[in-house]
Design an enzyme around this catalytic site. Structure first.
Site, PDB file in Angstrom:
ATOM      1  N   TYR A   1       0.811  -0.986   0.414  1.00 38.79           N
ATOM      2  CA  TYR A   1       0.227   0.210   0.348  1.00 38.79           C
ATOM      3  C   TYR A   1       0.864   0.924  -0.528  1.00 38.79           C
ATOM      4  CZ  TYR A   1       0.999   1.115   4.461  1.00 38.79           C
ATOM      5  OH  TYR A   1       1.378   1.322   6.271  1.00 38.79           O
TER       6      TYR A   1
ATOM      7  N   ARG B   1       8.204   3.713  -4.613  1.00 42.12           N
ATOM      8  CA  ARG B   1       8.447   3.418  -3.454  1.00 42.12           C
ATOM      9  C   ARG B   1       7.327   1.915  -3.434  1.00 42.12           C
ATOM     10  NH1 ARG B   1       7.537   5.652   2.411  1.00 42.12           N
ATOM     11  NH2 ARG B   1       5.363   5.732   1.630  1.00 42.12           N
TER      12      ARG B   1
ATOM     13  N   ARG C   1      -6.917 -20.424  -1.261  1.00 42.09           N
ATOM     14  CA  ARG C   1      -7.121 -20.387  -0.522  1.00 42.09           C
ATOM     15  C   ARG C   1      -5.320 -21.427  -0.745  1.00 42.09           C
ATOM     16  NH1 ARG C   1      -4.398 -21.727   4.575  1.00 42.09           N
ATOM     17  NH2 ARG C   1      -2.984 -19.616   5.986  1.00 42.09           N
TER      18      ARG C   1
ATOM     19  N   HIS D   1      -0.822 -21.177  -0.108  1.00 40.72           N
ATOM     20  CA  HIS D   1       0.149 -20.136   0.230  1.00 40.72           C
ATOM     21  C   HIS D   1       1.198 -19.481  -1.017  1.00 40.72           C
ATOM     22  CE1 HIS D   1      -0.275 -21.186   3.946  1.00 40.72           C
ATOM     23  NE2 HIS D   1       0.443 -20.117   4.364  1.00 40.72           N
TER      24      HIS D   1
ATOM     25  N   LYS E   1       5.827  -1.694   1.382  1.00 39.47           N
ATOM     26  CA  LYS E   1       5.241  -1.327   2.698  1.00 39.47           C
ATOM     27  C   LYS E   1       3.977  -2.367   2.594  1.00 39.47           C
ATOM     28  CE  LYS E   1       2.899   3.625   3.405  1.00 39.47           C
ATOM     29  NZ  LYS E   1       3.021   3.167   4.938  1.00 39.47           N
TER      30      LYS E   1
ATOM     31  N   GLU F   1      12.888   2.619  13.632  1.00 38.18           N
ATOM     32  CA  GLU F   1      11.868   3.623  13.225  1.00 38.18           C
ATOM     33  C   GLU F   1      10.517   3.283  14.942  1.00 38.18           C
ATOM     34  OE1 GLU F   1       9.726   2.750   9.804  1.00 38.18           O
ATOM     35  OE2 GLU F   1       9.839   0.622  10.312  1.00 38.18           O
TER      36      GLU F   1
ATOM     37  N   LEU G   1      11.256   1.715   7.182  1.00 41.21           N
ATOM     38  CA  LEU G   1      10.223   1.583   5.676  1.00 41.21           C
ATOM     39  C   LEU G   1      11.225   3.064   5.871  1.00 41.21           C
ATOM     40  CD1 LEU G   1       8.236   0.944   3.824  1.00 41.21           C
ATOM     41  CD2 LEU G   1       7.010   3.782   5.099  1.00 41.21           C
TER      42      LEU G   1
HETATM   43  N1  PDD Z   1       2.375   4.837   7.471  1.00 38.19           N
HETATM   44  N2  PDD Z   1       7.460   3.840   8.743  1.00 38.19           N
HETATM   45  C1  PDD Z   1       6.599   3.280   9.059  1.00 38.19           C
HETATM   46  C2  PDD Z   1       6.090   1.324   9.870  1.00 38.19           C
HETATM   47  C3  PDD Z   1       5.236   3.466   8.490  1.00 38.19           C
HETATM   48  O1  PDD Z   1       3.966   2.572   8.734  1.00 38.19           O
HETATM   49  C4  PDD Z   1       5.261   4.919   8.126  1.00 38.19           C
HETATM   50  C5  PDD Z   1       4.213   5.737   7.520  1.00 38.19           C
HETATM   51  C6  PDD Z   1       6.182   5.697   7.727  1.00 38.19           C
HETATM   52  C7  PDD Z   1       6.275   6.893   7.376  1.00 38.19           C
HETATM   53  O2  PDD Z   1       7.106   6.715   6.165  1.00 38.19           O
HETATM   54  P1  PDD Z   1       5.666   7.925   4.734  1.00 38.19           P
HETATM   55  O3  PDD Z   1       7.318   9.286   5.871  1.00 38.19           O
HETATM   56  O4  PDD Z   1       6.421   7.763   3.941  1.00 38.19           O
HETATM   57  O5  PDD Z   1       4.375   8.107   5.356  1.00 38.19           O
HETATM   58  C8  PDD Z   1       7.297   4.985   8.640  1.00 38.19           C
HETATM   59  C9  PDD Z   1       1.914   5.037   7.200  1.00 38.19           C
HETATM   60  C10 PDD Z   1       1.559   7.169   6.537  1.00 38.19           C
HETATM   61  C11 PDD Z   1       0.199   4.432   7.150  1.00 38.19           C
HETATM   62  O6  PDD Z   1       0.632   3.109   7.303  1.00 38.19           O
HETATM   63  O7  PDD Z   1      -0.854   4.910   7.951  1.00 38.19           O
END
Ligand code: PDD
Length: 285
Positions: free
Chosen positions: A31, A50, A98, A100, A145, A177, A201
């Protein structure tokens, strides 16, 4: 709210996905969350790069061209009545019985919508937020992501149960993070943050804030800070597309710095606001 689902625009309540969608059964999807200012999607090139990284690393074969993705982001931005909010886009490995291993013939499911900005954020900008340190229980491909967010969900809830609104995640004594944000700390006048490797991320807000910091003469050290460094920091900051840039003013119940958003936060927040204004005027991207 109108949503986009596999090439169609529909009212949200009329958009349906199969119970056999692998996003539902396995969390097998990726996503993006993209801010929109003045109807213009923010840093689209970086978000698209990304998204393509996440699709490539998960081997989800969405056949959209760059042009089609960018057109979709623009159309989503235009669904926001006041032009301010965030786009959510998810691509799953599609619908299949389903098992894997990848299905042989399952077109990916592409779902997206844009949500208006919420008003709660400005209070957090002024006061800062509470955060807690928690062990990073996630996998080692945090650069993807993915919609498989159970660890992030549990960590965020654990933070909330302790009165915090973000969990700062610790692996091998380093803070890499947050559960839904990147983390930056100010120590000895320098900004320390984890390098963009597989343990974080690579946040698009993080990338921009680092650019803004460097352009204003702030030294940036891309090395994950130790827990002691974070606990003793003058300032702790988080960044994300949803929350922008915020100061962490209490950590595990202890005050960070003097308990107020500090000077580096104010400098970078002002720079970020100016950048957003330029995006609204169509002068920056
Ligand atoms: N999340 N690290 C993680 C684990 C995240 O889920 C996010 C953002 C970030 C920041 O990335 P960015 O600046 O590109 O939004 C870092 C989004 C906003 C979410 O899951 O809703």
């Amino acid at each position: 709210m109108r949503v986009y689902l596999n090439g169609e625009w529909l009212p949200g309540e009329r958009a349906h996905v199969s119970v056999f969608d692998r996003g539902f059964t396995f969390g097998d999807g990726v996503y993006e969350v993209i801010p929109v200012y003045g109807g213009r999607p923010f840093r689209v090139a970086a978000h698209l790069a990304r998204l393509k990284h996440s699709l490539a690393e998960t081997r989800i074969d969405a056949t959209y061209t760059d042009h089609q993705w960018l057109d979709l982001f623009d159309s989503l931005g235009q669904t926001l009545p006041l032009g301010e909010g965030t786009i959510y886009l998810q691509v799953t490995r599609g619908v299949a019985p389903r098992q894997h291993a990848f299905p042989a013939h399952a077109p990916p499911t592409v779902f997206a919508y844009a949500r208006p900005a919420s008003a709660t954020a400005s209070r957090d900008v002024g006061r800062g937020i509470a955060a807690v340190l928690l062990p990073d229980i996630r996998w080692t491909r945090c650069d993807i992501k993915t919609t498989s967010l159970i660890a992030n969900v549990l960590l965020t809830q654990e933070a909330a149960d302790c009165g915090g609104s973000e969990a700062l995640l610790v692996r091998d004594d380093r803070v890499n993070e947050g559960a839904a944000s990147n983390v930056l700390v100010v120590c000895d006048g320098r900004l320390h943050t984890a390098p963009a490797d597989r343990l974080i991320l690579d946040g698009i807000t993080r990338q921009l804030v680092l650019e803004l910091a460097r352009s204003r003469g702030v030294d940036v050290v891309e090395e994950s800070p130790t827990v002691d460094r974070v606990r003793g920091a003058d300032e702790v900051l988080i960044t994300s597309s949803g929350r922008g840039l915020l100061a962490v003013t209490t950590l595990d119940g202890a005050v960070v710095g003097d308990g107020q958003p500090g000077p580096t936060f104010r400098l970078l927040h002002e720079a970020l606001q100016a950048f957003r204004e330029a995006v609204r005027r169509g002068e920056a991207q």
